[in-house]
Structure formats: structure tokens, C-alpha cells
Write an enzyme that holds these catalytic residues in place. Sequence first.
Site, short mmCIF file in Angstrom:
data_model
loop_
_atom_site.label_atom_id
_atom_site.label_comp_id
_atom_site.label_asym_id
_atom_site.label_seq_id
_atom_site.Cartn_x
_atom_site.Cartn_y
_atom_site.Cartn_z
CE LYS A 91 -15.07 15.75 39.28
NZ LYS A 91 -16.16 14.98 39.60
CE1 TYR B 140 -11.96 47.05 52.11
CE2 TYR B 140 -11.23 44.98 52.04
CZ TYR B 140 -11.25 46.36 51.52
OH TYR B 140 -10.63 46.78 50.28
#
Length: 371
Positions: free
Chosen positions: A35, A256
Amino acid sequence: MSRPLIAEIDLDALRHNYRLAQALAPHSQSLAVLKANAYGHGALACARALDDLAPAFAVACIEEAQALRQDGIDKPIVLLEGFFQAEELPLIESLGLWTAVHSEWQVEALLAYRPRRPIPVWVKMDSGMHRLGFSEQNIEGIWQRLLDAPDRVCDLHLMSHFATADALEPRYFHRQLQLLNDWATALNAPTCLANSPATLAWPESHGAWNRPGIMLYGSDPLEGANDASRSLRPVMTLRSEIIAVQELGPGEPVGYGGRWITPAPSRIGVVAAGYGDGYDRHARDGTPVLIDGQRSMLAGKVSMDMLTVDITALPDAGIGSRVTLWGQDASGAMLSVDEVARHCDTISYTLLTGLLPRVPRHYFKDWNEAV
Ligand SMILES: *Cc1c(COP(=O)(O)O)cnc(C)c1O
């Protein structure tokens, strides 16, 4: 030249890990759970690599099964959550899928549908996960109704999922297993219970079928590793390169928000990989990376396309140095995705399934069969 970030997928390691799941459960058949695009590794390539080993595959929904069928995978495929709409039943039949059922409406839809040949059905019981499945109060009635419709459904199996098979504390696992053993006996039902941690650590839970997922990809789901889990091989190596170097004095913020501040004169390597590729932005300062096979660490917040690492202690590192974000470096040095996940407050499953399509997957194998 192109961007150096790639995910190398070692299909031989995948086969090694599948064989381990088989060897741990010699009396069970092992579904290979594919999956979520084989946990980010590429469902079709993984299905092809396992096609001669695995008797059946498992996916989460009919679209995933259909894609495998369209590419020529003709092994049985189990829908782990069954169908989401009754309208899927004709396609389930024509694609030759096996389906789980976990809710009353699914049983009604199955019994109202007239297939040419009965559809193999795995009946999901809620034994304590409290997510999907029939309760102890309902399981017997549901089982009997399905048993009474041999023209509609066949190959009934009792399926359930463990909530704590990975944990060192075994009590809740044993409570689930006891209940399931009782019901398997009462219904005279073959079982499919074990996920990866149960396959690795709880042989008493192995049934007619097991459902290993994450272990096939080489991640160790156990809270306490054992000999088996230690012999798993990583399938994905996420690798890139240093594309720029900053020489900074002490006290300089990097990235950042300036989360990381150079404690001393520092060399910072800028790596082509970021959260826009699926590298987790929650990665903390100190998250390990390998630079030319040597340990280094993240310094500063992850950006969309880049991240920064402290290479002050690695004087030979520079532009073009190999970076292994997880997996196995060319030198043989390893960095497990599980260790990286701990530094991101998450689990390997989210890092692997979260790797985005823009990262090219490169497949390799060292066995002599066509992939
Ligand atoms: C995903 C899944 C598995 C595989 O779990 P792993 O922890 O990856 O081994 C097994 N059973 C069900 C129902 C699942 O959804």
C-alpha cells in the site's frame, strides 16, 4: 548535471527482507504489503521484484490494486480495508481481488451482489485496536451469514490488527491474541493477524497468513530490536550532495529564523534536499546525516529545497561530497531511517511514505532475474 537528490531502491534488500519474513513464519504464507506506493518505494517495481517469492500482495484500496493489474501483476491482491462503495464489487470481481470486510454494510452489499464466481473474503474483527472490524458480539453472526452464502463468498479468513505488537510491554498484545485464538477456534477459522512487529517478535501470532509491511522495506518497528529485526537490510537510500559551503564566524545564525547559531567558527554544507522532497521539516538540529560516510548533523531549519549541515569537523568535506540522508552510504556506513525518524518526532513510515514524486527513484538489484 542535474539535481543530485535521488532515492536508491535496493530490490535485493527487499527480497532479503521478504525471505526473512518467510523464514520467521515457516508455516504461514506472507502477504507483501504494497500500500501507499509500497511505502514510497514504488509499488510496481516492488511487486515485480517479489513476484516469484510472494504468493499474494496487499493494498489499501482498489485504485492501488488496479494500477498493479494494469501493469501485469496477476497474483492475488487483498484489499486491506475492503471496498468503500458497493459499486466497486464488479471491479473487485473482474480484477480477481480478495476483499476484507469490516462493517455490516459491506456484508449486506456482498450478499446482495451476484458474482459469477464467489469472492474470497477476509472478515475483520476488532480485537482491541478499536479502528476497524466486527465486535465480539457480532462476529459469529456475520461469519455464519457469510458461510451460508458459498455462491457469493469463499475462503473465509479471520483477520485482525494488533495495536501494540511493537511494544516491549506485552500485556495488551496478549489480551488481543487470546481473544483472537478463542474466536479462531470457535469459528474454526484460518487467521491473518501478524503485521511486521508481530511477524518479527511474536511467532505465536503467526496464522495461515501474515501481513508484513514496513519490515520488507528494512525499517525495524520494534521498540526493542531482536536478532531478526537487526538482520533487516535498508531498501531505500536517500542520497544527495553538498552544493555549497559557508565559512562562518562564531555567533552566526543559520537558515530560517536563525534557529541554529554557530558556537565557534564553522563550516556549513548546503545539501540539495528539503521538505519539498519530503524530508521532514520537523527534523531537529542534531538530526544525523552521513557526509562521505561520516556522521554529521543538521544545523538549522530544513528549507523547501535545501538543508544545512555542520561539517566543521570534516575538513575534507566540500562541494560534491556525498550526503546520505538515510540508508547505506557507498562506504558501507549506515544511517537507519528509524534513527532519523526519532529526531523528527515521527516514525519511519511517515518519512518513507512522505517522500514526494519529485525525488527520482533509481532501482538496482544484484540477482540475475528480470525485474
Ligand atoms: C499497513 C498494514 C499492515 C502492515 O503493517 P506494518 O506495520 O507496516 O507491517 C498490516 N495490516 C494492515 C491491516 C495494514 O493496514
